[in-house]
Design a protein around this motif. Sequence first.
Motif, PDB file in Angstrom:
ATOM      1  N   GLY A  37       0.869  -1.039   0.017  1.00  8.30           N
ATOM      2  CA  GLY A  37      -0.101   0.021  -0.104  1.00  8.30           C
ATOM      3  C   GLY A  37       1.028   1.359   0.037  1.00  8.30           C
ATOM      4  N   ARG A  38       0.404   2.133   1.017  1.00  9.57           N
ATOM      5  CA  ARG A  38       1.205   3.541   0.926  1.00  9.57           C
ATOM      6  C   ARG A  38       2.434   3.673   1.249  1.00  9.57           C
ATOM      7  NH1 ARG A  38      -3.944   7.273   0.985  1.00  9.57           N
ATOM      8  NH2 ARG A  38      -5.451   5.964   0.659  1.00  9.57           N
ATOM      9  N   GLN A  39       2.977   2.784   2.176  1.00 12.82           N
ATOM     10  CA  GLN A  39       4.210   3.034   2.922  1.00 12.82           C
ATOM     11  C   GLN A  39       5.401   2.178   2.537  1.00 12.82           C
ATOM     12  OE1 GLN A  39       1.378   1.366   4.245  1.00 12.82           O
ATOM     13  NE2 GLN A  39       0.478   3.304   5.366  1.00 12.82           N
ATOM     14  N   GLY A  87      -1.592  -1.492   7.132  1.00 15.14           N
ATOM     15  CA  GLY A  87      -1.643  -2.446   6.219  1.00 15.14           C
ATOM     16  C   GLY A  87      -2.775  -3.309   6.368  1.00 15.14           C
TER      17      GLY A  87
HETATM   18 MG   LIG Z   1      -0.296   0.559   3.974  1.00 18.67          MG
END
Ligand SMILES: [Mg+2]
Lengths: 112, 112, 112
Positions: A37-39, A87
Amino acid sequence: MKKLEAVIKPFKLDEVREALSAIGVNGLTVTEVKGFGRQKGHTELYRGAEYVVDFLPKIKVEVVLAENMLDNAIEAIIKAAHTGKIGDGKIFVTSVEQVIRIRTGETGEAAI
Amino acid sequence: MKKLEAVIKPFKLDEVREALSAIGVNGLTVTEVKGFGRQKGHTELYRGAEYVVDFLPKIKVEVVLAENMLDNAIEAIIKAAHTGKIGDGKIFVTSVEQVIRIRTGETGEAAI
Amino acid sequence: MKKLEAVIKPFKLDEVREALSAIGVNGLTVTEVKGFGRQKGHTELYRGAEYVVDFLPKIKVEVVLAENMLDNAIEAIIKAAHTGKIGDGKIFVTSVEQVIRIRTGETGEAAI
Ligand SMILES: [Mg+2]
Ligand SMILES: Nc1ncnc2c1ncn2[C@@H]1O[C@H](COP(=O)(O)OP(=O)(O)OP(=O)(O)O)[C@@H](O)[C@H]1O
Ligand SMILES: Nc1ncnc2c1ncn2[C@@H]1O[C@H](COP(=O)(O)OP(=O)(O)OP(=O)(O)O)[C@@H](O)[C@H]1O
Ligand SMILES: Nc1ncnc2c1ncn2[C@@H]1O[C@H](COP(=O)(O)OP(=O)(O)OP(=O)(O)O)[C@@H](O)[C@H]1O
Ligand SMILES: [Mg+2]
Ligand SMILES: [Mg+2]
């Protein structure tokens, strides 16, 4: 009819399945996937250890259901899959035009 | 264009693939999945043994095709995947907006 | 929102992921699959060896994104996955009605 695809943390599969059964979901399909995802570059916990978030193991749960069960199912998945840590995953909703149950030949909502 | 996702018994993959090739299907994608249908708590045969239907191994076959091939493909899958015993599987039909063939850049039905 | 499913050659995954990150894609999901395209009976190279094209290992990359990123993402995947040899893969585009980010409860494009 609608399809929910939920990409969740693997250890949450049992809770998600039970939550869906409890609201009357009759069938589901599970796939082992990897994702991020975004991390990217940050870390995420997996089995008690910290990993740089590149690809992490996730479970994809697919459920096809009647439209009138959609909101209940989303709520059940969120409640069961939520930890509050990064997450936790995503739910994607799409439209399904036809369903056929192979053994009986039934179609549509009767086939789900 | 349409997508068929058929979740079938693993030992039926060869027959399903041959049935689809026979009607002119040019490509397909297969994923190993696990799933359950309506018989939670009951038993289902898998490789000659009886299992309580929790998650059983299934095969997901995905085929993207022109709309005019849809009915033939559904019929071919049903005929090939059917045993008459529980767990024969489901076919889900969805809509596909665009297809691109990466090598040639072709799009739409020409790309399938 | 849209979903791209790209079925690509496994050794191209890193390049495809980097190309998607470079244009601002925040998340993706990867599945190991097997598949075949048009060359049944012909041969395709896999890891330097020639195989008869029955089922070959492929990677499915799924990306859900805002509609205004669709064309960029398709272009990025094509550029990264293209070798010019048979078996480079396909991209399928479908519509996604809703997305929920489980940790935060966000929905829609904010949740992607
Ligand atoms: Mg994430
Ligand atoms: N846009 C997307 N397209 C396809 N798959 C996605 C997308 N976003 C997330 N996923 C899948 O969901 C999994 C879990 O995502 P994740 O929960 O980390 O999302 P996030 O937006 O980073 O939220 P959080 O900040 O809570 O971690 C990813 O590993 C990936 O498999
Ligand atoms: N509603 C559903 N959503 C997602 N996947 C499903 C659904 N129903 C069935 N499946 C998938 O299809 C597989 C086969 O289902 P199954 O044939 O057992 O359906 P059923 O409705 O119980 O029919 P039968 O009574 O003939 O067994 C399941 O293991 C699961 O992977
Ligand atoms: N119509 C289709 N439906 C579902 N999956 C497909 C379809 N066509 C191709 N695929 C998937 O994409 C993979 C790669 O296909 P491939 O690139 O060989 O397509 P092709 O049309 O034969 O193009 P090329 O001539 O460049 O090889 C296949 O192994 C399969 O997994
Ligand atoms: Mg069943
Ligand atoms: Mg090919």
